[in-house]
Design an enzyme around this catalytic site. Structure first.
Site, PDB file in Angstrom:
ATOM      1  N   GLY A 104       0.821  -1.192   0.000  1.00  0.00           N
ATOM      2  CA  GLY A 104       0.000   0.000   0.000  1.00  0.00           C
ATOM      3  C   GLY A 104       0.854   1.240   0.000  1.00  0.00           C
ATOM      4  N   ARG A 105       0.214   2.353  -0.374  1.00  0.00           N
ATOM      5  CA  ARG A 105       0.940   3.619  -0.386  1.00  0.00           C
ATOM      6  C   ARG A 105      -0.052   4.737  -0.211  1.00  0.00           C
ATOM      7  NH1 ARG A 105       5.072   5.005  -5.142  1.00  0.00           N
ATOM      8  NH2 ARG A 105       5.623   2.842  -4.663  1.00  0.00           N
ATOM      9  N   GLY A 106       0.318   5.712   0.566  1.00  0.00           N
ATOM     10  CA  GLY A 106      -0.497   6.898   0.757  1.00  0.00           C
ATOM     11  C   GLY A 106       0.344   8.128   0.563  1.00  0.00           C
ATOM     12  N   VAL A 137       3.949   1.341   2.370  1.00  0.00           N
ATOM     13  CA  VAL A 137       3.808   0.249   3.337  1.00  0.00           C
ATOM     14  C   VAL A 137       4.222  -1.059   2.672  1.00  0.00           C
ATOM     15  CG1 VAL A 137       2.263  -0.944   4.932  1.00  0.00           C
ATOM     16  CG2 VAL A 137       1.908   1.480   4.436  1.00  0.00           C
ATOM     17  N   LYS A 179       5.967   0.617   7.615  1.00  0.00           N
ATOM     18  CA  LYS A 179       5.572   1.879   6.990  1.00  0.00           C
ATOM     19  C   LYS A 179       6.804   2.770   6.903  1.00  0.00           C
ATOM     20  CE  LYS A 179       1.914   5.337   7.503  1.00  0.00           C
ATOM     21  NZ  LYS A 179       0.772   5.721   8.354  1.00  0.00           N
ATOM     22  N   ASP A 190      -6.952  11.264  14.763  1.00  0.00           N
ATOM     23  CA  ASP A 190      -7.282  11.108  13.335  1.00  0.00           C
ATOM     24  C   ASP A 190      -8.156   9.871  13.137  1.00  0.00           C
ATOM     25  OD1 ASP A 190      -7.279  11.892  10.683  1.00  0.00           O
ATOM     26  OD2 ASP A 190      -5.521  10.696  10.173  1.00  0.00           O
TER      27      ASP A 190
END
Length: 941
Positions: free
Chosen positions: A94-96, A101, A118, A211
């Site tokens: 995954g990536r944000g 990640v 991460k 958050d």
């Protein structure tokens, strides 16, 4: 600052940082509104262009973000296969906007352990980002809770890249999970309560998340939540300046209003965030999406607006569930100012539980009419039954009987009276269930007075009907037992027994039931009558086995017999009776309530005999049954939960156990106005777990409260007082207060001898000897320890963990006398026992093994095997440090021994280890750990 794959400097770095922050906000927007929302957020063309590149890359990806946009250094490919800390990175998962990640596998410590690693990229470009990141993650490492994705460790790579390793969670965002499973409103509220549990735990550890949003709360296949990404979380003891640097990472739709002004972190922010998440789960929109311009719309009103003029039945039902109390709860939690919200996440969760149980909520203005309406809504049948019963009591049972006699002919009178008796008993049952101390709503009822009046009236008005009176006395006796009125309970059971013997003789189920109860209650009298308990139960059980083999009375009697046999250390007999009872409860149509008590007692038995993994399924079965029957905060449910909390700790999850016990004790304080036997175990177990986590002073305070309440409930010299005194000795020993510990152990020995508990006496006496040894009286201690060892081998068997623990302490005493060769032989035998037990428990906790090995190393050092001693101690310290929640006493004692051995053998890291020891002494530590560290430093080297 350097990043994997390239370097960003100057204005370009700041531009990408701002773009990253906007991109992170837009990911929570519906896709079709992102471009228009971007125009609202900034008028900087260069910034917009970079955000659009991030959004375009996100849209092309097969995952959250697969390829970096043109012009942005690609961080992913360069790290696959590399190692960060003890983790080998595998494929990207995954990536944000702020991180990539990877799935990763541990190569040190718990080898093969999986994690999600991460790697921070643009987000770490914030002012003082790397240093602030490290400070935050060190605080977050202490969070261990079943509903929080655990943070394993964190660091910064050689090229300056910050990273953290988290629990790998296979799950789905909570809003999608709810939609896919089509959960109704109560089910969504119950799921949100898991989030509240996690946040309450983090707040008690001084960490605020800040958050909470759907993408940060995953639900696994079993329906359990995992709260992720404490990446912008702040500790409540952090500095305000550092807090403001993380402001860019908040998610506007779920952030509390004060977060936009840079206010210091506070738990009220998470109250708002959790409420905003529930709002989304119930309405499909976050509060600010529903009303971007200002005041929050009540969720039921929003659903009505969206449904239009012709809502379907499902929409109407959802609106009805939200209208009223649930609207009130959410509007309070989403208030614009912190002081208008709930004072904490626990208070918010409590009102949600009250809504689920149809009880009055705290957020509603108090009024008698409102409380009566809520009581009637959740107790419709009981209210009706109670009203009829009050009429019966007002008119008198005798008057009702007279009316029945007058109304029926002689031929029908017997049947009518039988029906009437059953009706009276049913009504009495309903009233007494409402009076039992089960929930906070019934806290202020004067049950003792009601019980006394009910007993007197029943005996007066049912004197000419002994069969009915005996049944009423049995039920009143059960209530008296629940209230802790053991003398009154014994009187009622004995009276019922006399009446039933006269009516039916000894060979009847009714007589055997009364005999069993009149026996089992004697375990709680002062003075206790354990042999009379055994005699009466052994008389009653053969009759119950013949006449009611699958009945509730037989299960209750077997359960009571199991408890008294275990208390008297008659373990083979206890295990045989347990197997007999289990066969009844595993059969079809088993009595569920009685079996729930049996499963709870089975868990206690296995725990007592050092088999916590065997205890676990029985306690979980009991807890699930009681939650279903009576709800999560009923007194009987909490008793099982308290026992389960300790077993969680003993099976390798101390954080989960501690969190559960904290909840139990808080709930019991709300329910009970005075001490009761049902609340005592939770106090004792919470004290034990707090000591294990290093909070010894609080553990001692709870232990004192436990002993005071024991005396009030049972009087002097109860077996549990011996247990409490022995535990107190252990707490004082942990603090290095050896003389006080010896006094507490001696008191435990005295009471155990008085109640004739051979095993209890042996354990307490062995502990007393340990305290003598630490005061320099090893020669006096040794014969006491051998006597303790002999008894425990006879009671438990030669290879039992209790025997291993005692043998290890005998070895320490030989070492204190300078007899190290003999000590080494005993340490080896101790380790063999623990290893065998760990194998039998299929990979059980190895903490005891590491701790004994650390002591063995001291004797190795004494006989000249220095290198072997140092290697053994390094392995022991590593194992003790690698626990999910290390025991601060054991780990620091082993480290002190390592300092001593390394410096005496002249290893190259002696100076570094001594520096670490001095640094450890600046932390809060148990007294005995401080003592060992000071001794190691005083040894020179």
């Amino acid at each position: 600052m350097r990043f994997p794959g390239g370097i960003l400097d100057g204005p370009e770095r700041e531009l990408w940082r701002r773009a990253d922050a906007l991109f992170d906000r837009l990911l929570d927007e519906p896709e079709h509104t992102r471009q228009s929302r971007l125009l609202e957020l900034t008028d900087d063309p260069a910034l917009r262009e970079r955000v659009r590149r991030l959004l375009a890359a996100h849209a092309r990806s097969s995952g959250p973000l697969d390829q970096p946009p043109p012009g942005l250094p690609p961080p992913a490919a360069a790290l696959a296969g590399q190692r960060l800390g003890r983790w080998r990175l595998e494929e990207e998962i995954g990536r944000g906007g702020m991180a990539v990640v990877y799935r990763a596998r541990a190569e040190d410590g718990a080898e093969g352990q999986l994690a999600a690693v991460k790697v921070l990229t643009l987000g770490s470009l914030a002012r003082d980002g790397r240093e602030r990141f490290l400070r935050e993650q060190q605080a977050l490492l202490r969070l261990r809770h079943p509903y929080i994705a655990a943070l394993y460790d964190a660091g910064v790579s050689a090229d300056g890249t910050p990273w953290l390793a988290m629990q790998l969670v296979e799950g789905e965002p909570i809003d999608r999970w709810c939609a896919r499973h089509r959960l109704d409103v109560p089910a969504r509220v119950r799921l949100l309560l898991q989030v509240c549990e996690a946040l309450d735990y983090s707040h008690r550890n001084l960490v605020v998340h800040r958050d909470i949003k759907p993408s940060n709360v995953l639900v696994d296949a079993d329906g359990h939540v995992r709260v992720l990404d404490f990446g912008i979380a702040r500790t409540l003891d952090g500095d305000e300046a550092a807090t403001r640097t993380a402001l860019h990472a908040l998610t506007p739709e779920y952030a509390a209003p004060e977060q936009f002004t840079g206010m210091p972190p506070a738990t009220a922010m998470d109250v708002y965030g959790a409420a905003a998440l529930l709002y989304r789960l119930l309405t499909g929109l976050a509060p600010r999406q529903a009303a971007p311009a200002g005041e929050v719309i009540a969720p039921s009103k929003l659903l009505r607006q969206r449904a239009g003029e012709r809502p379907d039945p499902a929409q109407r039902q959802a609106v009805a569930r939200l209208r009223g109390d649930l609207d009130t709860i959410l509007l309070k939690a989403l208030a614009g100012t912190p002081e208008d919200r709930y004072p904490g996440i626990a208070a918010f969760a409590e009102d949600l539980r009250r809504w689920l149980q149809r009880r009055p909520i705290r957020a509603h203005p108090p009024s008698l009419r409102y409380r009566l309406r809520k009581f009637a809504s959740r107790n419709r049948w009981q209210v009706a039954a109670g009203a009829v019963l009050l009429l019966l009591l007002a008119g008198g049972v005798a008057g009702t009987v007279w009316q029945m006699r007058k109304a029926r002919a002689e031929a029908a009178r017997a049947n009518a009276l039988a029906e009437e008796s059953q009706a009276q008993l049913a009504y009495l049952e309903s009233l007494l269930e409402m009076l039992a101390p089960g929930t906070e709503d019934t806290r202020h009822i004067d049950r003792t007075r009601v019980l006394a009046e009910a007993t007197a009236r029943a005996r007066r008005e049912l004197a000419d009907r002994p069969q009915v009176l005996a049944s009423v006395e049995m039920r009143l006796g059960l209530l008296a037992e629940e209230l802790g009125e053991y003398g009154r309970a014994a009187d009622l059971f004995d009276s019922a027994l006399r009446r039933r013997r006269q009516l039916f003789g000894d060979e009847s189920e009714a007589t055997a039931e009364a005999l069993a109860k009149s026996g089992s209650v004697r375990a709680y009298l002062s003075p206790r009558q354990p042999e009379e308990v055994l005699r009466r139960l052994e008389q009653a059980l053969p009759v119950l086995a013949r006449l009611a083999p699958h009945g509730q009375a037989r299960v209750r009697a077997l359960n009571a017999l199991l408890a008294i046999l275990a208390e008297l250390d008659r373990y083979p007999q206890a295990e045989a009776r347990l197997a007999e009872a289990m066969a009844v409860c595993d059969a079809p149509a088993a009595p569920e309530e009685a079996c729930a008590a049996l499963w709870a007692n089975a868990g206690a038995f296995y725990q007592r005999t050092s088999r916590p993994k065997d205890a676990l399924p029985h306690l979980e079965r009991a807890l699930e049954t009681r939650r279903r029957l009576w709800g999560p905060e009923h007194a009987d449910t909490l008793v099982v939960a308290s026992r389960l909390g300790l077993v969680y700790a003993e099976t390798g999850d101390p954080a989960r156990g501690l969190a559960l016990l904290e909840q139990v004790v808080q709930a019991q304080r709300r329910i009970y106005e005075r001490p009761t036997r049902d609340a005592l175990p939770a106090l004792y177990m919470l004290s034990r777990l707090l000591a294990g986590s290093g909070e010894v002073e609080r553990a001692l305070a709870l232990n004192s409260e436990y002993l005071d309440q024991l005396r009030e409930v049972y009087g002097e010299d109860h077996p549990d007082s011996a247990l409490g005194q022995t535990e107190r000795g252990t707490l004082l020993f942990t603090e290095g207060r050896f003389a006080e510990a010896a006094a507490a152990y001696a008191e435990g020995v005295r009471i155990y001898r008085l109640v004739r508990s051979e095993a209890g006496t042996a354990i307490a006496e062995g502990n007393y000897a340990d305290a003598l040894r630490e005061q320099g009286q090893a020669a006096r201690a040794l014969p006491l320890q051998y006597r303790s060892l002999e008894v425990l081998e006879r009671v438990f068997g030669a290879g039992h963990p209790q025997v291993a623990a005692r043998l290890g302490n005998v070895a320490r005493t030989h070492a204190a006398l300078g007899q190290h060769e003999q000590a080494l032989r005993q340490y080896e035998r101790t380790l063999e026992m623990y290893e065998r037990h760990a194998r039998e428990q299929q990979g059980g906790d190895r903490t005891a093994i590491a701790y004994v090995d650390a002591w063995r190393a001291r004797s190795l050092l004494a006989v000249g095997r220095g290198e072997e001693a140092v290697a053994t101690l390094r392995a022991s310290v590593a194992l003790l440090q690698d626990r999910p929640q290390p025991n601060p006493r054991l780990e620091n004692e082993a480290f002190a021994f390592l300092v001593e051995a390394a410096c005496r053998t002249g290893t190259g890291d002696c100076a570094a280890l001594r520096a670490q020891a001095r640094e450890r002494l600046e932390r809060p530590l148990p007294g005995i750990a401080r003592l060992r560290l000071r001794q190691a430093l005083a040894g020179g080297g």
